[in-house]
Design an enzyme around this catalytic site. Structure first.
Site, PDB file in Angstrom:
ATOM      1  N   SER A 168     -35.510 106.368   0.177  1.00  0.00           N
ATOM      2  CA  SER A 168     -34.313 105.576   0.146  1.00  0.00           C
ATOM      3  C   SER A 168     -33.633 105.954  -1.245  1.00  0.00           C
ATOM      4  O   SER A 168     -34.270 106.802  -2.154  1.00  0.00           O
ATOM      5  CB  SER A 168     -34.628 104.073   0.229  1.00  0.00           C
ATOM      6  OG  SER A 168     -34.974 103.509  -0.962  1.00  0.00           O
ATOM      7  N   GLY A 169     -32.406 105.163  -1.414  1.00  0.00           N
ATOM      8  CA  GLY A 169     -31.669 105.507  -2.681  1.00  0.00           C
ATOM      9  C   GLY A 169     -32.012 104.478  -3.642  1.00  0.00           C
ATOM     10  O   GLY A 169     -31.367 104.198  -4.716  1.00  0.00           O
ATOM     11  N   ASP A 170     -33.130 103.668  -3.554  1.00  0.00           N
ATOM     12  CA  ASP A 170     -33.512 102.624  -4.815  1.00  0.00           C
ATOM     13  C   ASP A 170     -35.224 102.556  -4.578  1.00  0.00           C
ATOM     14  O   ASP A 170     -35.735 103.130  -3.731  1.00  0.00           O
ATOM     15  CB  ASP A 170     -32.729 101.446  -4.582  1.00  0.00           C
ATOM     16  CG  ASP A 170     -32.609 100.816  -5.928  1.00  0.00           C
ATOM     17  OD1 ASP A 170     -33.325 100.436  -6.590  1.00  0.00           O
ATOM     18  OD2 ASP A 170     -31.417 100.304  -6.318  1.00  0.00           O
ATOM     19  N   ASP A 171     -35.520 101.466  -5.082  1.00  0.00           N
ATOM     20  CA  ASP A 171     -37.031 101.189  -5.197  1.00  0.00           C
ATOM     21  C   ASP A 171     -37.524 101.257  -3.856  1.00  0.00           C
ATOM     22  O   ASP A 171     -37.048 100.550  -2.886  1.00  0.00           O
ATOM     23  CB  ASP A 171     -37.242 100.085  -5.807  1.00  0.00           C
ATOM     24  CG  ASP A 171     -37.075 100.295  -7.292  1.00  0.00           C
ATOM     25  OD1 ASP A 171     -36.922 101.036  -8.063  1.00  0.00           O
ATOM     26  OD2 ASP A 171     -37.180  98.934  -7.937  1.00  0.00           O
ATOM     27  N   THR A 173     -37.999 108.718  -3.724  1.00  0.00           N
ATOM     28  CA  THR A 173     -36.606 107.654  -4.315  1.00  0.00           C
ATOM     29  C   THR A 173     -35.981 108.522  -5.497  1.00  0.00           C
ATOM     30  O   THR A 173     -36.732 108.275  -6.509  1.00  0.00           O
ATOM     31  CB  THR A 173     -36.833 106.266  -4.393  1.00  0.00           C
ATOM     32  OG1 THR A 173     -35.502 105.965  -4.986  1.00  0.00           O
ATOM     33  CG2 THR A 173     -37.916 105.887  -5.347  1.00  0.00           C
TER      34      THR A 173
END
Ligand SMILES: *[C@@H]1O[C@H](CO)[C@@H](O)[C@H](O)[C@H]1NC(C)=O
Ligand SMILES: *[C@@H]1O[C@H](CO)[C@@H](O)[C@H](O)[C@H]1NC(C)=O
Ligand SMILES: *[C@@H]1O[C@H](CO)[C@@H](O)[C@H](O)[C@H]1NC(C)=O
Ligand SMILES: *[C@@H]1O[C@H](CO)[C@@H](O)[C@H](O)[C@H]1NC(C)=O
Ligand SMILES: *[C@@H]1O[C@H](CO)[C@@H](O)[C@H](O)[C@H]1NC(C)=O
Ligand SMILES: *[C@@H]1O[C@H](CO)[C@@H](O)[C@H](O)[C@H]1NC(C)=O
Ligand SMILES: *[C@@H]1O[C@H](CO)[C@@H](O)[C@H](O)[C@H]1NC(C)=O
Ligand SMILES: *[C@@H]1O[C@H](CO)[C@@H](O)[C@H](O)[C@H]1NC(C)=O
Length: 348
Positions: free
Chosen positions: A153-156, A187
């Site tokens: 994903s684009g975050d944690d 990520t």
């Protein structure tokens, strides 16, 4: 057993028109929407005050179709905080398993003020540049088990939280008794497992183990800020493997990111008793960077059996106001970790 899945789409909402997507009150421990002041958009699947919740499927997929929301964020035309793909509030006995969740508008799975949560065998996918598409964010919740998940994903991938600044301090609901195991993924801009930065209600008794992280900015990050208050304590992080990670282990100060300007500048986070052991990393950009929030001192940080192969061989650990012990650690730790001989940073 009661099984409840409250699908907002059943209310006749049109995903094509964000303005029509319903708003709900902000969480008391945030005092406002996370991204914008005032109310926030309801989640695609939203439940509140439920007991015995099962969300499962034979690797079926729920597609949150988040793009329209990411576009609003990129274009700076978002008026209210985005909703989650799944949010359960003030609920107990939750099992989410055997499904794929894609393209969440915002954090993908958000149990908040919940107890007895099992999240098992989940696949969470979002484009690696999709903003704030965290995988799983247990928030002011206890007795939580997250295991056997693949997340990109684009975050944690997983972030443990417990409320924001003075709102989180006054609600005072910690996240505790949490196990995160056998999670893997990537990520590019964030962390495999993050604690904070919203941690004002406290985070304790956490075990993170058997993590495999690659092509990511950090494998493990503890993040706080001035004004957060709260604590992070009794944290065990073990058997972590990683490849091509920028900063393998990072304690960071946060980016002066506050709910509003009424936060208490003297409310510093207390961070102690963090044990990190059996860590192997290769193709890393940097050695660990451990920096306490300005004015705070982090103590009781223990490293054991950590081997980090940094591409620039001369790169050194960078430590500021973070103290503890390190045994069998490569490359050599900073001065702050060279005290030796006591038993608290022992084997077991
Ligand atoms: C945001 O608010 C402005 C002004 O009220 C409105 O014109 C616009 O359509 C809204 N956009 C969204 C996505 O809700
Ligand atoms: C939480 O849910 C229970 C029902 O399970 C309800 O009695 C209680 O009022 C709720 N608490 C809050 C703060 O909403
Ligand atoms: C995970 O879910 C998939 C698809 O539903 C299933 O094939 C697999 O056996 C599950 N694994 C575990 C460990 O439950
Ligand atoms: C579950 O679905 C995801 C994405 O659709 C796929 O990548 C994965 O291989 C599937 N897992 C199983 C066990 O079928
Ligand atoms: C920004 O908004 C414009 C006009 O509303 C739209 O055409 C464009 O696709 C949006 N761009 C992005 C990156 O969201
Ligand atoms: C998940 O899948 C595994 C393997 O197919 C199965 O044993 C397990 O019961 C499933 N769990 C749920 C809650 O459906
Ligand atoms: C620390 O956390 C572990 C595991 O979560 C727990 O078993 C232990 O009781 C905790 N220790 C204290 C002093 O609370
Ligand atoms: C360490 O974690 C990996 C998954 O990354 C797992 O395959 C392995 O069995 C774990 N080792 C131990 C000793 O638990």
């Amino acid at each position: 057993m009661e099984i409840c899945i409250a699908l907002t789409s059943a209310l006749g909402c049109n995903v094509q028109d964000p303005e029509e997507w319903p708003l709900i009150a902000p969480l008391p421990s945030y005092g406002r929407g996370r991204e914008r002041l005032g109310p926030r958009h309801i989640s695609l699947i939203h439940g509140e005050g439920l007991n015995d919740v099962v969300i499962t499927g034979d690797n079926g997929t729920i597609d949150g179709q988040g793009r329209i929301w990411w576009d609003l964020w990129w274009n700076r035309t978002l008026n209210h905080t985005r909703g989650h793909l799944i949010e359960l509030v003030n609920s107990t006995n939750i099992m989410i398993s055997n499904i794929t969740l894609r393209n969440s508008p915002f954090w993908t799975v958000h149990p908040v003020y919940c107890r007895n949560v099992v999240i098992r065998n989940l696949t969470v996918l979002a484009p690696l540049n999709a903003p704030n598409t965290d995988g799983i964010d247990p928030d002011s919740s206890s007795e939580v088990c997250i295991e056997d998940c693949y997340i990109e994903s684009g975050d944690d991938l997983v972030a443990i939280k417990s409320g924001w600044d003075q709102y989180g301090i006054s609600v005072g609901k910690p996240s505790s008794n949490i196990i995160i195991q056998r999670v893997s993924g990537t990520t590019p801009t964030c962390s495999g497992v993050g604690l904070g930065s919203e941690m004002s209600g406290g985070i304790s008794n956490v075990i993170v183990r058997d993590l495999h992280i690659w092509n990511s900015a950090q494998a493990v990050r503890i993040k706080s800020d001035v004004g957060r208050g709260g604590y992070i304590t009794n944290i065990t992080i073990e058997n972590i493997s990683m490849e091509k990670v920028k900063v393998p282990i990072r304690f960071s100060r946060g980016a002066d990111d506050h709910s509003d300007d009424r936060y208490d500048r003297s409310a510093l986070p207390r961070i102690s008793d963090v044990r990190i052991r059996n860590v192997v990393g290769v193709d890393l950009q940097r050695a660990p960077i451990l920096e306490a929030v300005h004015g705070a001192v982090y103590e009781g940080i223990c490293f054991r059996n950590v081997s980090l192969r940094v591409i620039r061989r001369q790169d050194r650990w960078q430590c500021e106001s973070v103290y503890g012990e390190a045994h069998d650690v490569f490359p050599a730790p900073c001065e702050e970790f060279r005290r030796n001989g006591s038993s608290w940073c022992g084997h077991s």
